[in-house]
Scaffold this motif. Structure first.
Motif, PDB file in Angstrom:
ATOM      1  N   LYS A 184       0.688  -1.478  -0.308  1.00  0.00           N
ATOM      2  CA  LYS A 184       0.085   0.116   0.351  1.00  0.00           C
ATOM      3  C   LYS A 184       1.100   1.682   0.036  1.00  0.00           C
ATOM      4  CE  LYS A 184      -3.969  -1.698   2.157  1.00  0.00           C
ATOM      5  NZ  LYS A 184      -4.716  -1.574   1.113  1.00  0.00           N
ATOM      6  N   TYR A 185      -0.336   1.949  -1.188  1.00  0.00           N
ATOM      7  CA  TYR A 185       0.931   3.317  -0.956  1.00  0.00           C
ATOM      8  C   TYR A 185       0.550   4.191   0.779  1.00  0.00           C
ATOM      9  CZ  TYR A 185       2.931   2.411  -5.621  1.00  0.00           C
ATOM     10  OH  TYR A 185       2.913   1.946  -6.354  1.00  0.00           O
ATOM     11  N   GLU A 186       1.782   4.343   1.412  1.00  0.00           N
ATOM     12  CA  GLU A 186       2.103   5.769   1.967  1.00  0.00           C
ATOM     13  C   GLU A 186       2.252   7.034   1.345  1.00  0.00           C
ATOM     14  OE1 GLU A 186       3.302   4.873   5.847  1.00  0.00           O
ATOM     15  OE2 GLU A 186       2.550   2.332   5.718  1.00  0.00           O
ATOM     16  N   GLU A 187       2.398   8.760   1.892  1.00  0.00           N
ATOM     17  CA  GLU A 187       2.031  10.004   1.727  1.00  0.00           C
ATOM     18  C   GLU A 187       3.784   9.768   2.544  1.00  0.00           C
ATOM     19  OE1 GLU A 187       0.895  14.514   0.553  1.00  0.00           O
ATOM     20  OE2 GLU A 187      -0.550  13.091   1.359  1.00  0.00           O
ATOM     21  N   VAL A 188       4.208  10.383   1.593  1.00  0.00           N
ATOM     22  CA  VAL A 188       5.587  10.432   2.526  1.00  0.00           C
ATOM     23  C   VAL A 188       6.001  12.445   2.096  1.00  0.00           C
ATOM     24  CG1 VAL A 188       6.559   8.303   2.292  1.00  0.00           C
ATOM     25  CG2 VAL A 188       6.995  10.029   0.450  1.00  0.00           C
ATOM     26  N   THR A 189       6.802  12.708   2.562  1.00  0.00           N
ATOM     27  CA  THR A 189       7.559  14.468   2.628  1.00  0.00           C
ATOM     28  C   THR A 189       8.702  14.094   1.699  1.00  0.00           C
ATOM     29  OG1 THR A 189       8.910  13.944   4.277  1.00  0.00           O
ATOM     30  CG2 THR A 189       6.250  14.919   4.774  1.00  0.00           C
ATOM     31  N   ARG A 190      10.138  13.190   1.591  1.00  0.00           N
ATOM     32  CA  ARG A 190      10.509  13.238   0.986  1.00  0.00           C
ATOM     33  C   ARG A 190      11.124  11.299  -0.141  1.00  0.00           C
ATOM     34  NH1 ARG A 190      14.112  16.614   0.826  1.00  0.00           N
ATOM     35  NH2 ARG A 190      14.214  17.961   2.761  1.00  0.00           N
ATOM     36  N   SER A 191      11.428  12.149  -1.046  1.00  0.00           N
ATOM     37  CA  SER A 191      11.875  10.528  -2.160  1.00  0.00           C
ATOM     38  C   SER A 191      12.709   9.541  -0.992  1.00  0.00           C
ATOM     39  CB  SER A 191      12.323  10.702  -3.172  1.00  0.00           C
ATOM     40  OG  SER A 191      12.503   9.958  -4.210  1.00  0.00           O
ATOM     41  N   GLN A 192      12.527   8.090  -1.300  1.00  0.00           N
ATOM     42  CA  GLN A 192      13.881   6.999  -0.960  1.00  0.00           C
ATOM     43  C   GLN A 192      14.628   7.718  -1.992  1.00  0.00           C
ATOM     44  OE1 GLN A 192      12.380   2.894  -0.442  1.00  0.00           O
ATOM     45  NE2 GLN A 192      10.252   4.078  -2.571  1.00  0.00           N
ATOM     46  N   PHE A 193      14.722   7.699  -3.165  1.00  0.00           N
ATOM     47  CA  PHE A 193      15.720   7.163  -4.148  1.00  0.00           C
ATOM     48  C   PHE A 193      16.356   8.867  -4.208  1.00  0.00           C
ATOM     49  CE2 PHE A 193      12.239   4.621  -5.627  1.00  0.00           C
ATOM     50  CZ  PHE A 193      13.152   3.372  -5.487  1.00  0.00           C
ATOM     51  N   LEU A 194      16.134   9.775  -3.978  1.00  0.00           N
ATOM     52  CA  LEU A 194      16.550  11.102  -4.337  1.00  0.00           C
ATOM     53  C   LEU A 194      16.059  11.886  -2.673  1.00  0.00           C
ATOM     54  CD1 LEU A 194      15.103  11.425  -7.469  1.00  0.00           C
ATOM     55  CD2 LEU A 194      17.482  11.660  -6.949  1.00  0.00           C
ATOM     56  N   PRO A 195      16.149  11.411  -1.751  1.00  0.00           N
ATOM     57  CA  PRO A 195      16.373  12.074  -0.348  1.00  0.00           C
ATOM     58  C   PRO A 195      16.776  13.714  -0.215  1.00  0.00           C
ATOM     59  CG  PRO A 195      18.048  11.094  -0.469  1.00  0.00           C
ATOM     60  CD  PRO A 195      17.866  10.570  -1.658  1.00  0.00           C
ATOM     61  N   ASP A 196      17.687  13.918  -0.958  1.00  0.00           N
ATOM     62  CA  ASP A 196      18.392  15.259  -0.732  1.00  0.00           C
ATOM     63  C   ASP A 196      17.825  16.490  -1.792  1.00  0.00           C
ATOM     64  OD1 ASP A 196      20.355  14.731   1.128  1.00  0.00           O
ATOM     65  OD2 ASP A 196      21.776  14.172  -0.425  1.00  0.00           O
ATOM     66  N   LEU A 197      17.126  15.774  -2.499  1.00  0.00           N
ATOM     67  CA  LEU A 197      16.658  16.533  -3.249  1.00  0.00           C
ATOM     68  C   LEU A 197      15.599  17.285  -3.109  1.00  0.00           C
ATOM     69  CD1 LEU A 197      16.147  17.478  -5.893  1.00  0.00           C
ATOM     70  CD2 LEU A 197      13.835  15.746  -6.631  1.00  0.00           C
ATOM     71  N   ASP A 198      15.490  18.504  -2.670  1.00  0.00           N
ATOM     72  CA  ASP A 198      14.777  19.959  -2.032  1.00  0.00           C
ATOM     73  C   ASP A 198      13.433  20.283  -3.387  1.00  0.00           C
ATOM     74  OD1 ASP A 198      12.900  22.152  -1.056  1.00  0.00           O
ATOM     75  OD2 ASP A 198      14.741  23.031  -0.101  1.00  0.00           O
ATOM     76  N   LEU A 199      12.128  19.496  -2.227  1.00  0.00           N
ATOM     77  CA  LEU A 199      11.038  19.431  -3.915  1.00  0.00           C
ATOM     78  C   LEU A 199      10.475  20.652  -3.914  1.00  0.00           C
ATOM     79  CD1 LEU A 199       9.170  16.380  -2.471  1.00  0.00           C
ATOM     80  CD2 LEU A 199      11.259  16.729  -4.708  1.00  0.00           C
ATOM     81  N   ASP A 200      10.069  21.465  -2.572  1.00  0.00           N
ATOM     82  CA  ASP A 200      10.048  22.774  -2.705  1.00  0.00           C
ATOM     83  C   ASP A 200      10.832  23.963  -3.268  1.00  0.00           C
ATOM     84  OD1 ASP A 200       7.849  22.178  -1.498  1.00  0.00           O
ATOM     85  OD2 ASP A 200       8.927  23.179   0.823  1.00  0.00           O
ATOM     86  N   LEU A 201      11.807  23.980  -3.176  1.00  0.00           N
ATOM     87  CA  LEU A 201      12.573  24.379  -4.592  1.00  0.00           C
ATOM     88  C   LEU A 201      12.780  24.193  -6.056  1.00  0.00           C
ATOM     89  CD1 LEU A 201      15.545  26.365  -4.651  1.00  0.00           C
ATOM     90  CD2 LEU A 201      16.918  24.909  -4.508  1.00  0.00           C
ATOM     91  N   LEU A 202      12.219  22.297  -5.834  1.00  0.00           N
ATOM     92  CA  LEU A 202      12.214  21.782  -7.481  1.00  0.00           C
ATOM     93  C   LEU A 202      11.066  22.731  -8.107  1.00  0.00           C
ATOM     94  CD1 LEU A 202      12.796  19.977  -9.431  1.00  0.00           C
ATOM     95  CD2 LEU A 202      11.535  18.073  -8.560  1.00  0.00           C
ATOM     96  N   ALA A 203       9.436  22.587  -7.187  1.00  0.00           N
ATOM     97  CA  ALA A 203       8.322  23.351  -7.440  1.00  0.00           C
ATOM     98  C   ALA A 203       8.514  24.649  -7.668  1.00  0.00           C
ATOM     99  CB  ALA A 203       7.839  23.338  -6.565  1.00  0.00           C
ATOM    100  N   THR A 204       9.975  25.074  -6.971  1.00  0.00           N
ATOM    101  CA  THR A 204       9.988  26.948  -7.537  1.00  0.00           C
ATOM    102  C   THR A 204      10.657  26.543  -9.148  1.00  0.00           C
ATOM    103  OG1 THR A 204      10.716  27.451  -5.475  1.00  0.00           O
ATOM    104  CG2 THR A 204      11.227  29.275  -6.945  1.00  0.00           C
TER     105      THR A 204
END
Length: 179
Positions: A138-158
């Motif tokens: 089952k999928y659980e929502e997470v805040t970081r990627s297990q494959f790219l844990p250092d990727l800042d998703l807020d920065l990416l979204a910008t």
């Protein structure tokens, strides 16, 4: 469409491969067909370019698989993600897939992905990411990627939100090189 057999899905998929961009999602007898909008294609391309740039900058072996058709007859599931990636080497199924949601369909894509065993799915919708990690089927929502844990998703979204794709790529590269 409902009541579509696996065999009919496979015949349609083979027949429709001549229509570039046509996407199909199949889940246990239900089939959805759609053509991505220019906005969706631009967003998914920008996301892909940014992720690929980030992996190059961090020397991560990332392999792009694009919108390859993934399917599993035994689980009666199939789809083409907007983008998909494998880490380390190319595999039968991606390590993570990206879906750009402009309009929602009726099929639960997470249910399709879980049957395919894709470990992580990213949704880009309303100018933000929602990430899901497969845990015990089952999928659980997470805040970081297990494959790219250092990727800042807020920065990416910008940078995904920027109107000019080229400028977004250049500015993102500068931002991650400064870190």
């Amino acid at each position: 469409m409902s009541g579509v057999t696996w065999q009919e899905y496979e015949i349609l998929r083979a027949t429709m491969d001549n229509y570039p961009g046509l996407r199909m999602t199949y889940l246990k007898g239900t089939l959805e067909l759609f053509m991505p909008s220019p906005e969706q294609e631009t967003s998914k391309t920008t996301i892909a370019r940014l992720i690929e740039l980030s992996s190059l900058e961090k020397n991560i072996r990332l392999y792009g698989c694009g919108s390859t058709t993934y399917r599993k007859k035994a689980k009666e599931r199939g789809l083409e993600p907007d983008e998909s990636y494998c880490f380390g080497r190319v595999k039968e199924f991606p390590d993570f897939a990206i879906e750009v949601i402009i309009t929602s369909g009726t099929i639960d894509k997470l249910e399709v992905y879980s049957g395919l065993g894709v470990p992580e799915v990213w949704f880009w919708q309303n100018e933000q990411f929602r990430l899901y990690s497969l845990q015990d089927g089952k999928y659980e929502e997470v805040t970081r990627s297990q494959f790219l844990p250092d990727l800042d998703l807020d920065l990416l979204a910008t940078y995904i939100k920027m109107p000019d794709q080229y400028d977004a790529i250049v500015e993102f590269r500068n931002a991650i090189q400064e870190k």
